[in-house]
Design a protein around this motif. Sequence first.
Motif, short mmCIF file in Angstrom:
data_model
loop_
_atom_site.label_atom_id
_atom_site.label_comp_id
_atom_site.label_asym_id
_atom_site.label_seq_id
_atom_site.Cartn_x
_atom_site.Cartn_y
_atom_site.Cartn_z
N THR A 1 0.89 -1.02 -0.20
CA THR A 1 -0.04 -0.10 0.12
C THR A 1 0.70 1.41 -0.07
N GLU A 2 1.91 1.15 0.80
CA GLU A 2 2.85 2.40 0.70
C GLU A 2 3.41 2.59 -0.76
N ASP B 1 -5.70 17.21 2.28
CA ASP B 1 -6.99 16.41 2.24
C ASP B 1 -7.15 15.70 3.60
N LYS B 2 -6.16 15.53 4.37
CA LYS B 2 -6.45 15.11 5.78
C LYS B 2 -6.41 16.35 6.75
N SER B 3 -6.68 17.32 6.60
CA SER B 3 -6.81 18.21 7.52
C SER B 3 -8.32 18.88 7.63
N VAL C 1 -14.85 6.47 7.43
CA VAL C 1 -13.68 6.28 8.48
C VAL C 1 -12.67 5.04 7.67
N ILE C 2 -13.51 4.03 7.28
CA ILE C 2 -12.72 2.88 6.70
C ILE C 2 -11.85 3.33 5.45
N LEU D 1 -7.04 5.31 2.52
CA LEU D 1 -6.27 6.74 2.03
C LEU D 1 -5.15 7.42 2.95
N GLY D 2 -5.23 6.74 3.88
CA GLY D 2 -4.23 7.25 4.90
C GLY D 2 -4.63 8.65 5.55
#
Lengths: 449, 449
Positions: free
Chosen positions: A218-219, B43-45, A338-339, A344-345
């Motif tokens: 995935t990374e 995106d994650k903020s 959430v999943i 998507l990290g």
Amino acid sequence: MSSKEHLSPIEKLNEALNSGELRQVRYTLNNSLRPAEIAHLLDKSPPKERQLLWSLVNKELEGEVLQYLSYDVQADIVSRMDAGELLEVTEGLDTDDLVDLLQQLPERVMRELLQTMDIQNRARVEQVLSYDEDTAGGLMNTDTVTIRPDITVETALRYIRRHKEIPEMTDSLFVVSRRDAFIGVLPLTKLLVSDPDMLVREIMNTDIAPIAATMTDTEVTQLFEQHGLISAPVVDEDGKLLGRITIDDVVDVIREDADHSLMGMAGLGEDADTFAPVLKTTRSRAFWLGINLITAFVASAVIGLFEATIDKVVALAVLMPIVASMGGIAGSQTLTLVIRGQALGHLDRSNAAWLLNRELIAGTINGLLWAAVVAGVAIIWFQDLQIGGIIAAAIVINLLAGALAGTLLPIGLKAAGIDPALAGSVLLTTITDVVGFFAFLGLATYFYG
Amino acid sequence: MSSKEHLSPIEKLNEALNSGELRQVRYTLNNSLRPAEIAHLLDKSPPKERQLLWSLVNKELEGEVLQYLSYDVQADIVSRMDAGELLEVTEGLDTDDLVDLLQQLPERVMRELLQTMDIQNRARVEQVLSYDEDTAGGLMNTDTVTIRPDITVETALRYIRRHKEIPEMTDSLFVVSRRDAFIGVLPLTKLLVSDPDMLVREIMNTDIAPIAATMTDTEVTQLFEQHGLISAPVVDEDGKLLGRITIDDVVDVIREDADHSLMGMAGLGEDADTFAPVLKTTRSRAFWLGINLITAFVASAVIGLFEATIDKVVALAVLMPIVASMGGIAGSQTLTLVIRGQALGHLDRSNAAWLLNRELIAGTINGLLWAAVVAGVAIIWFQDLQIGGIIAAAIVINLLAGALAGTLLPIGLKAAGIDPALAGSVLLTTITDVVGFFAFLGLATYFYG
């Protein structure tokens, strides 16, 4: 409707298959379709047709077709072959595709097959096999084209011309030291536009670190997407070049990861064969139904606690599924978001609190809104003000439970090393069922009891 | 725990953000991270941090960062800009990325922006804009490198060397006629190993047909996967070369399609921003909850029909959720498998009957198995043989309903032009709830009534 000339090869094949003209089928299969298309056709065929079609594929195409098959179908076909057939089929496959196949074989057959390979090939395969399937090492291929840093562009071009062909998906050469230590990447496009007298060292790219063989797949996909890569070098802990990963393998991982979330939430394996035989399907579904039955019994037990109240006010039985259902739906929405965010990290400690807070506020607002609607309907339906108030309160409580569980369950499960895509939805439904029935019937017992 | 030196750039950034050292944040953001990494961070903020971070990104990086953002986040940021800012930011973007941005703007702002472009650029953009977003034409880029068929390999190499650089993801040159008609593909790897005196015409590849601009994006992904492509030419109906599609765009489509199934089944948009503000989240969830409430009321109405029976045998209220739940779970499994099969192109008229048959058999076997278990528990729990028989029959009926609906619903919806990933799960639950309650309570009314 359509005249025969306008049929696609696949439609012609279907027609021939239906009319039993096997010679026609064999011809179309082996002469009009690419290996990937044959594989697609096998993937979408029920077991009997699949076996028949496979038996008609020419021996020399079998290896290529196999590598394009979906995982479960491939495993099924490979499991019917003996070591001799396997050896024939796998000849000429790329190392990474060969390893994918080998991993599906019983240990004994795999060892047998490895024994029959020439030493060089076997060393390559065993190296890839030594890494976990879900790591860069397990994903890599060994078909790198390498050059030294101290030669000129002109020499490099001459060296390449000596190749009869360059492996597919080669967009870069890897620059290595005499001891095969990775030094840099030389894109073909750079090579083509550079002054012939420049040294490889002067034009190569060193700003992208090579991939460690132990990096998770995935990374690897994130790295490919963030850097817009087509291929990337894989190195061992000493920096020695082991092989390369190409974008087609990365696309496979992306598909698998996405399938995993979708299928996992329904209790299905991401590799599930759409046309698995009936017994295999029945067995795999039975397990999930059993797990869910336990949660259904838990919910029933909660209802059972309040039998006396229901006996008194039967309208409760009519309305109680609404409370459970609204909490379950709201919770599933949060859980899915959430999943996906985890995949998507997007989620970490720094933003989880914000997310939980947002879900709780959204749950409260929607809870109040729909509680009012349900209360109105219930009051009119049963001509009972009290039941309206009770169901409204229960819905708000259960939407909050859904928001809480939908956010915290996947985070907690992941921290505990349990896959949220697999366990999340069952646990969530258990919670929203129990809370929903308990809140609604509990409040009712308090007011009517 | 960890000393400051071992922090990743992102961790350092978080720390600086928390301590309010904005100069430090600005420095790290613009000097240690790639545009794709900045986009991931945005995106994650949560909304406030996101706006703050965006305001710290250097002007000249903004365009690149924008194109890596997820769709909803991009749309949100772009919607706050005026035409002047947009023009600045979009300078230097590839045509396809620029078009993606333009499509998110209000018509008026888009026109304004197009006016300010130079004629050549505008013509390119307008051409791509003229195709639907979900087609090859809407996906393509116009940065092709073309050559004529009648030059030698040596001339071709000299011609390429005159370029300062070759566009990213260029693995092939496209061979075109004087009138830009597409003739063939010349992979760089082929060019590099060919005899310098050969003609391009002699070594080019003509076995892969160019992509029609009207082909759907999902078909494009299948083509790329089946042929292992990195880039492919796009042509208009007259065979004129319009542009090319590259694998990075294909990966985006694959991700979107996969997200669509997962998110759609929970009533969420595939582009949903994980950290959307609370009001936006509340609004988008409210709709889905409302739809589901209607189905919950339908189920309640069915229960309401049998109020008198429940009043007589209160155990029915305790057990009835089990029947609905088992049918819903079994149906969801079938539905998910079929929806995934449709996305993979596995399902057509030739195999749908086989699939339905298999699902019905699997449903019957699992129905009988779990019906026996539930009956046993019910008999022991309520000391009532009859209730065991009734619930067993209802479970078998409902699992068959689940298998039937899970297979036929997505097939029917798709044929009717309705997206099964969006409407499937609500409709399925309605069916299994109604059938489950009706079968169980109806049978009970017959035997107890």
